[in-house]
Design a protein around this motif. Structure first.
Motif, mmCIF file in Angstrom:
data_model
loop_
_atom_site.group_PDB
_atom_site.id
_atom_site.type_symbol
_atom_site.label_atom_id
_atom_site.label_comp_id
_atom_site.label_asym_id
_atom_site.label_seq_id
_atom_site.Cartn_x
_atom_site.Cartn_y
_atom_site.Cartn_z
ATOM 1 N N LEU A 272 0.827 -1.203 0.000
ATOM 2 C CA LEU A 272 0.000 0.000 0.000
ATOM 3 C C LEU A 272 0.867 1.261 0.000
ATOM 4 O O LEU A 272 0.571 2.229 -0.712
ATOM 5 N N LEU A 273 1.947 1.248 0.767
ATOM 6 C CA LEU A 273 2.840 2.401 0.785
ATOM 7 C C LEU A 273 3.535 2.591 -0.561
ATOM 8 O O LEU A 273 3.860 3.719 -0.949
ATOM 9 N N GLU A 274 3.744 1.505 -1.265
ATOM 10 C CA GLU A 274 4.396 1.603 -2.563
ATOM 11 C C GLU A 274 3.475 2.161 -3.641
ATOM 12 O O GLU A 274 3.941 2.792 -4.596
ATOM 13 N N ARG A 275 2.162 1.935 -3.497
ATOM 14 C CA ARG A 275 1.277 2.318 -4.611
ATOM 15 C C ARG A 275 0.281 3.425 -4.302
ATOM 16 O O ARG A 275 -0.178 4.111 -5.225
ATOM 17 N N TRP A 315 9.384 0.876 5.768
ATOM 18 C CA TRP A 315 8.317 1.868 5.680
ATOM 19 C C TRP A 315 8.875 3.288 5.728
ATOM 20 O O TRP A 315 8.389 4.177 5.029
ATOM 21 N N GLU A 316 9.894 3.486 6.547
ATOM 22 C CA GLU A 316 10.541 4.807 6.577
ATOM 23 C C GLU A 316 11.071 5.175 5.194
ATOM 24 O O GLU A 316 10.956 6.336 4.764
ATOM 25 N N GLY A 322 4.605 14.772 3.771
ATOM 26 C CA GLY A 322 3.152 14.724 3.917
ATOM 27 C C GLY A 322 2.633 13.407 4.427
ATOM 28 O O GLY A 322 1.424 13.194 4.469
ATOM 29 N N ASP A 323 3.532 12.499 4.831
ATOM 30 C CA ASP A 323 3.117 11.218 5.404
ATOM 31 C C ASP A 323 3.162 11.257 6.924
ATOM 32 O O ASP A 323 3.999 11.936 7.520
ATOM 33 N N LEU A 324 2.252 10.501 7.536
ATOM 34 C CA LEU A 324 2.218 10.287 8.989
ATOM 35 C C LEU A 324 2.266 8.789 9.238
ATOM 36 O O LEU A 324 1.428 8.043 8.734
ATOM 37 N N LEU A 325 3.264 8.341 10.000
ATOM 38 C CA LEU A 325 3.377 6.938 10.382
ATOM 39 C C LEU A 325 3.291 6.841 11.899
ATOM 40 O O LEU A 325 4.093 7.467 12.602
ATOM 41 N N VAL A 326 2.333 6.064 12.388
ATOM 42 C CA VAL A 326 2.133 5.888 13.830
ATOM 43 C C VAL A 326 2.321 4.416 14.176
ATOM 44 O O VAL A 326 1.696 3.543 13.562
ATOM 45 N N LEU A 352 5.952 9.461 13.347
ATOM 46 C CA LEU A 352 6.910 10.110 12.459
ATOM 47 C C LEU A 352 6.141 10.926 11.427
ATOM 48 O O LEU A 352 5.311 10.396 10.685
ATOM 49 N N PHE A 353 6.427 12.242 11.403
ATOM 50 C CA PHE A 353 5.776 13.142 10.450
ATOM 51 C C PHE A 353 6.564 14.435 10.402
ATOM 52 O O PHE A 353 7.362 14.731 11.311
ATOM 53 N N ASP A 354 6.364 15.200 9.356
ATOM 54 C CA ASP A 354 7.040 16.486 9.239
ATOM 55 C C ASP A 354 6.610 17.400 10.380
ATOM 56 O O ASP A 354 5.410 17.606 10.588
ATOM 57 N N GLY A 355 7.580 17.909 11.138
ATOM 58 C CA GLY A 355 7.274 18.832 12.229
ATOM 59 C C GLY A 355 7.024 18.172 13.555
ATOM 60 O O GLY A 355 6.485 18.809 14.471
ATOM 61 N N HIS A 356 7.405 16.898 13.714
ATOM 62 C CA HIS A 356 7.160 16.215 14.994
ATOM 63 C C HIS A 356 7.945 16.821 16.148
ATOM 64 O O HIS A 356 7.529 16.760 17.302
ATOM 65 N N GLY A 357 9.087 17.400 15.857
ATOM 66 C CA GLY A 357 9.848 18.115 16.883
ATOM 67 C C GLY A 357 10.495 17.242 17.935
ATOM 68 O O GLY A 357 11.102 17.757 18.885
ATOM 69 N N GLY A 358 10.372 15.936 17.820
ATOM 70 C CA GLY A 358 10.988 15.050 18.799
ATOM 71 C C GLY A 358 10.393 15.137 20.183
ATOM 72 O O GLY A 358 10.981 14.651 21.158
ATOM 73 N N ARG A 359 9.204 15.713 20.295
ATOM 74 C CA ARG A 359 8.649 15.970 21.620
ATOM 75 C C ARG A 359 7.948 14.733 22.177
ATOM 76 O O ARG A 359 7.646 13.791 21.459
ATOM 77 N N ARG A 360 7.676 14.758 23.472
ATOM 78 C CA ARG A 360 6.912 13.704 24.123
ATOM 79 C C ARG A 360 5.436 14.066 24.110
ATOM 80 O O ARG A 360 5.062 15.224 24.300
#
Length: 391
Positions: A272-275, A315-316, A322-326, A352-360
């Protein structure tokens, strides 16, 4: 953020590592699970976990784990908790999508009452064996030969709100067992409205019985509106991988993909991630629960996590802007606890997503569904539980 325009060409992937709990919830003692911590105790019993990709993402920053160091550059990480009662897959997956059960579903610590057994016998025209809480391997070892010889059904339960029916495929085909469990599901209402009726076909000769890949879960439909409903109404294409679709009563997903094993579910998610150019993918990886957790197989559990860790790396590589992986879980199954049942625990969270900031981020399970909705539809659902951890 009501009224925000829907972002274009975004994807959100939520992967549930079934039963990979991250420490007892405050009310765990009420479930007999005081001190439970699936990940920490698994790490101790395994002599340390070897999960380099999830370590880099921040698994060891969520809680101390032998063999998994805190990350120097984690993604968003934390622990999630249930808002409602229960410690099974249905309630866990529902809560991830904002459906909170207010009342616990019935459980049967002494087996099912006569009226339930009579209901099953009438629906099937067969006799019932066992009728007690037990695990699925022990029960077919003890009753499998009689089931095969006499065509009887093996009916059992656990600490969860489940009614499980096992039958040898030479006495009752998997398809016939599925049809029977669907009928029983419709009959289990009112005070006996269990969370799931589960079909458990098995095959093989006496002394070497094995469960087949044809398990099927017949769950109650969600009891309230969910973030899945919101995604569908926003025109987001939704995909369920593994048993996820069954846990939502078959509703809420435009597409359902097989995932009876981790390898099959990982392959489907990767494909699914590939297509896919956009949409929502909700995956369950079952073997950490069904195959290794309930059997207290520490080596197998660790091996399954290492295989998932490799998949996370792939997956990474497939992620786009524009992707969100939880990565998260639904409950625990602590190998250090007495018994073989699920444990009432937090779920780990790596996002993992753009702007996650490494925060808790610590919060309810429903934050996952709320985040997927905001990420994909550009809006919130204020009437549903959950606070997005994405901007």
């Amino acid at each position: 953020m009501p009224g925000v325009n829907r972002p274009s060409a975004r994807r959100a992937i939520v992967v549930v590592l079934d039963a990979v709990g991250a420490g007892a919830l405050p009310d765990a003692a009420a479930y007999g699970d005081a001190g439970a911590n699936t990940l920490a105790h698994l790490a101790e019993l395994a002599g340390g976990l070897e999960l380099p990709r999830m370590e880099r993402l921040g698994l060891g920053s969520i809680l101390p784990l032998e063999g998994v160091a805190p990350s120097t550059a984690p993604v968003l990480h934390g622990r999630l908790h249930a808002l409602g009662p229960g410690k099974d897959s249905t309630t866990g997956h529902w809560e991830l999508m904002g459906v909170v059960a207010r009342q616990p579903r019935p459980t049967y610590p002494d087996g099912f009452p006569p009226e339930v057994i009579a209901l099953i016998e009438r629906a099937s025209g067969r006799t019932v064996l066992c009728n007690a809480p037990t695990d699925g391997i022990t029960v077919i070892d003890e009753y499998g030969e009689a089931s095969l010889r006499d065509g009887a059904l093996i009916v059992y339960t656990s600490q969860d709100s489940v009614l499980q029916i096992a039958a040898h495929t030479d006495a009752l085909s998997a398809q016939e067992l599925h049809r029977l469990c669907a009928r029983v599901r419709k009959l289990m209402v009112g005070e006996h409205a269990v969370g799931r009726v589960i079909a458990r076909p098995f095959d093989g000769p006496p002394g070497a019985f094995e469960r087949t890949r044809d398990r099927r879960d017949f769950a109650l439909p969600p009891t309230s509106r969910s973030h899945l409903d919101e995604l569908r109404e926003a025109g987001i294409e939704t995909h369920a991988v593994g048993k996820v679709g069954q846990l939502f009563g078959g509703g809420g997903f435009a597409h359902q993909h097989a995932g009876a094993t981790n390898a099959e579910a990982i392959a489907a998610t990767t494909a699914l991630l590939e297509r896919l150019d956009e949409g929502f993918v909700f995956t369950n990886l079952i073997e950490t629960d069904q195959v290794y957790g309930h059997r207290k197989d520490v080596a197998g559990f660790h091996r399954a996590l290492r295989e998932i860790d490799v998949a996370v790396g792939r997956w990474e590589e497939l992620m786009r802007p524009g992707d969100l992986l939880v990565l998260t879980a639904d409950h625990g199954c602590d190998p250090a606890q007495p018994g073989t049942d699920h444990t009432r625990e937090h779920a780990p969270l790596l996002a993992l997503f753009d702007g996650h900031g490494g925060r808790r981020h610590d919060g309810p399970l429903a934050d996952v569904g709320a985040s997927a909705l905001r990420w994909l539809a550009g809006r919130d659902a204020p009437a549903l539980p959950g606070t997005p951890f994405v901007g």
